[in-house]
Write a protein that holds these residues in place. Structure first.
Motif, PDB file in Angstrom:
ATOM      1  N   ASN A  23       0.902  -1.215   0.120  1.00  0.00           N
ATOM      2  CA  ASN A  23      -0.031  -0.079  -0.024  1.00  0.00           C
ATOM      3  C   ASN A  23       1.001   1.204   0.007  1.00  0.00           C
ATOM      4  OD1 ASN A  23      -1.691   2.140   0.463  1.00  0.00           O
ATOM      5  ND2 ASN A  23      -2.900   1.149   2.000  1.00  0.00           N
ATOM      6  N   PRO A  24       0.907   2.208  -1.059  1.00  0.00           N
ATOM      7  CA  PRO A  24       1.622   3.292  -1.093  1.00  0.00           C
ATOM      8  C   PRO A  24       1.462   4.331  -0.064  1.00  0.00           C
ATOM      9  CG  PRO A  24       0.152   3.250  -2.832  1.00  0.00           C
ATOM     10  CD  PRO A  24      -0.416   1.995  -2.233  1.00  0.00           C
ATOM     11  N   ASN A  25       0.132   4.357   0.714  1.00  0.00           N
ATOM     12  CA  ASN A  25      -0.274   5.163   1.765  1.00  0.00           C
ATOM     13  C   ASN A  25       0.208   4.953   3.088  1.00  0.00           C
ATOM     14  OD1 ASN A  25      -2.220   6.716  -0.081  1.00  0.00           O
ATOM     15  ND2 ASN A  25      -2.926   4.592  -0.376  1.00  0.00           N
ATOM     16  N   THR A  26       0.634   6.001   3.854  1.00  0.00           N
ATOM     17  CA  THR A  26       1.355   5.730   5.098  1.00  0.00           C
ATOM     18  C   THR A  26       1.324   6.904   5.870  1.00  0.00           C
ATOM     19  OG1 THR A  26       2.991   4.907   6.246  1.00  0.00           O
ATOM     20  CG2 THR A  26       3.830   6.112   4.423  1.00  0.00           C
ATOM     21  N   ARG A  27       1.583   6.951   7.195  1.00  0.00           N
ATOM     22  CA  ARG A  27       1.912   8.020   7.848  1.00  0.00           C
ATOM     23  C   ARG A  27       3.190   8.190   8.423  1.00  0.00           C
ATOM     24  NH1 ARG A  27      -3.401  10.292   9.651  1.00  0.00           N
ATOM     25  NH2 ARG A  27      -5.108   8.589   9.095  1.00  0.00           N
ATOM     26  N   PRO A  28       3.661   9.177   8.914  1.00  0.00           N
ATOM     27  CA  PRO A  28       4.735   9.253   9.847  1.00  0.00           C
ATOM     28  C   PRO A  28       4.896   8.343  10.743  1.00  0.00           C
ATOM     29  CG  PRO A  28       4.213  11.634   9.236  1.00  0.00           C
ATOM     30  CD  PRO A  28       3.024  10.716   8.979  1.00  0.00           C
ATOM     31  N   GLY A  29       5.838   7.542  11.222  1.00  0.00           N
ATOM     32  CA  GLY A  29       5.845   6.697  12.090  1.00  0.00           C
ATOM     33  C   GLY A  29       5.503   5.304  12.081  1.00  0.00           C
ATOM     34  N   LEU A  30       4.590   4.991  10.650  1.00  0.00           N
ATOM     35  CA  LEU A  30       4.039   3.821  10.349  1.00  0.00           C
ATOM     36  C   LEU A  30       5.109   3.104   9.430  1.00  0.00           C
ATOM     37  CD1 LEU A  30       0.343   4.489  10.186  1.00  0.00           C
ATOM     38  CD2 LEU A  30       1.450   3.690  12.233  1.00  0.00           C
ATOM     39  N   PRO A  31       4.959   1.696   9.300  1.00  0.00           N
ATOM     40  CA  PRO A  31       5.610   1.170   8.258  1.00  0.00           C
ATOM     41  C   PRO A  31       5.110   1.218   6.804  1.00  0.00           C
ATOM     42  CG  PRO A  31       4.396  -0.518   9.548  1.00  0.00           C
ATOM     43  CD  PRO A  31       3.983   0.887  10.181  1.00  0.00           C
ATOM     44  N   LEU A  32       5.815   1.082   6.142  1.00  0.00           N
ATOM     45  CA  LEU A  32       5.563   0.808   4.350  1.00  0.00           C
ATOM     46  C   LEU A  32       6.125  -0.480   4.044  1.00  0.00           C
ATOM     47  CD1 LEU A  32       4.422   2.860   2.255  1.00  0.00           C
ATOM     48  CD2 LEU A  32       6.919   3.126   1.495  1.00  0.00           C
ATOM     49  N   GLU A 101       9.491  12.336  11.512  1.00  0.00           N
ATOM     50  CA  GLU A 101       9.226  13.659  10.768  1.00  0.00           C
ATOM     51  C   GLU A 101       9.362  13.602   9.271  1.00  0.00           C
ATOM     52  OE1 GLU A 101      13.288  15.290  12.097  1.00  0.00           O
ATOM     53  OE2 GLU A 101      12.789  14.887  14.032  1.00  0.00           O
ATOM     54  N   THR A 102       8.821  12.482   8.813  1.00  0.00           N
ATOM     55  CA  THR A 102       8.518  12.291   7.565  1.00  0.00           C
ATOM     56  C   THR A 102       7.603  13.549   7.059  1.00  0.00           C
ATOM     57  OG1 THR A 102       8.962   9.964   7.441  1.00  0.00           O
ATOM     58  CG2 THR A 102       7.912  10.998   5.667  1.00  0.00           C
ATOM     59  N   PRO A 103       7.949  14.262   6.059  1.00  0.00           N
ATOM     60  CA  PRO A 103       6.991  15.305   5.541  1.00  0.00           C
ATOM     61  C   PRO A 103       5.696  14.644   4.915  1.00  0.00           C
ATOM     62  CG  PRO A 103       8.559  15.127   4.137  1.00  0.00           C
ATOM     63  CD  PRO A 103       9.349  14.337   5.262  1.00  0.00           C
TER      64      PRO A 103
END
Length: 324
Positions: A23-32, A101-103
């Protein structure tokens, strides 16, 4: 997006790589997560390593001007040295833990204009490295970030621009060598505020909120900037009236302006949260952000360009790597 590419570093008849994101969708602090699929070529090949890297575009101030460059800011090893035999098919699962801190690149399912993020697959043999194509990645805001963005919209601010600035923010702990600026046009509800620049710096427990207010001057006074820094907890995302809180932050800045020009000297304190400013970056640029129809926000919302075009000059003046 899925890409399959013959490894140019290994020449004609070499192996190919096919990287697939779950899944190309994620959030800061979560896994890809996903898998790297390798297919052997005509001959056995010893691979030195397979590595994934997060790549983005950053604005850099140097030589009295600004320019943008593209580079890698986070690396995750997938496999060490091994032999890929002729015709062999190998699938290697991976998990990339997104830095806190991922934008943010996407809000309400819309790509923010000016923001790019990709996952690059690097396959290396001795004395040769093949940096494959990029898989686009969509980074959505954390719940508390989303609530604060919604609050600015509800208070009448219009999204203008968003970008990444190379450098550090004074008084804020950063693990990445850049920070994101999200800029809003001012609103008549807050006289004298021309623009607001918002920066999030997140960690597992809290988020630092850095605000820079660009203020219009009057007939006999010049404009100036003021700054505010606040720390909020992730746990407050659903239990706080963020429109009220953000209104307080902005009105505090308006009050500072009035106090400054009334001759009381400088700016009052920031209510125990401290204050700071963006260090070593240009005063203006923030970038353009797409808001959601859920808030009925219009204007300043333009879909971002294709990620392939944005990464054309991969490497820039940093040689392609920002470091961790």
């Amino acid at each position: 997006m899925v890409f399959k590419k013959m490894l140019g570093a290994l020449g004609v008849g070499g192996p190919s790589v096919d990287t697939v994101l779950s899944n190309p969708n994620t959030r800061p602090g979560l896994p890809l997560t996903g898998q790297v699929n390798l297919t052997g070529g005509k001959n056995d090949v010893e691979l030195a390593h397979v590595t994934l890297g997060l790549v983005t575009r950053v604005e850099v101030e140097s030589g009295g001007g600004d320019h943008s460059t593209t580079g890698e800011f986070h690396r995750t090893p997938v496999a060490g040295r091994f032999t890929l035999t002729a015709g062999q098919q190998l699938s290697i699962p991976f998990q990339v833990d997104m830095p806190w801190e991922t934008p943010i690149t996407d809000v309400y399912g819309q790509r923010l204009h000016g923001m790019t993020m990709g996952l690059r697959t690097e396959v290396a043999i001795d004395r040769a490295v093949d940096k494959g194509d990029l898989d686009p990645v969509a980074v959505h805001p954390l719940p508390i970030q989303e609530r604060i963005l919604e609050a600015f919209s509800r208070l009448g601010f219009r999204f203008k621009h968003a970008d990444l600035e190379y450098g550090r923010i004074h008084g804020v702990h950063q693990t990445l060598p850049f920070f994101q600026e999200i800029e809003f046009w001012g609103t008549p509800q807050y006289p004298g505020i021309n623009e607001v620049e918002l920066t999030f710096v997140a960690n597992p427990q809290t988020v630092d909120i850095v605000l820079e207010f660009d203020k219009r001057g009057g007939m006999f006074v010049g404009g100036h900037d003021s700054y505010g820094r606040y720390t909020v907890s992730h746990s407050d995302a659903e239990t706080t009236d963020w429109a009220r809180v953000v209104d307080g932050w902005v009105r505090q800045s308006v009050d500072q302006r009035q106090a400054f020009f009334a001759g009381r000297g400088g700016f009052p304190g920031m209510g125990g949260h401290g204050h700071g400013h963006h260090g070593g970056h240009r005063g203006g640029g923030m970038g353009g952000m797409v808001a959601g129809a859920a808030l009925g926000v219009a204007g300043g919302m333009i879909a971002g360009e294709m990620i392939e075009e944005a990464f054309e000059d991969d490497g820039g003046d940093f040689g392609g790597d920002f470091g961790e």
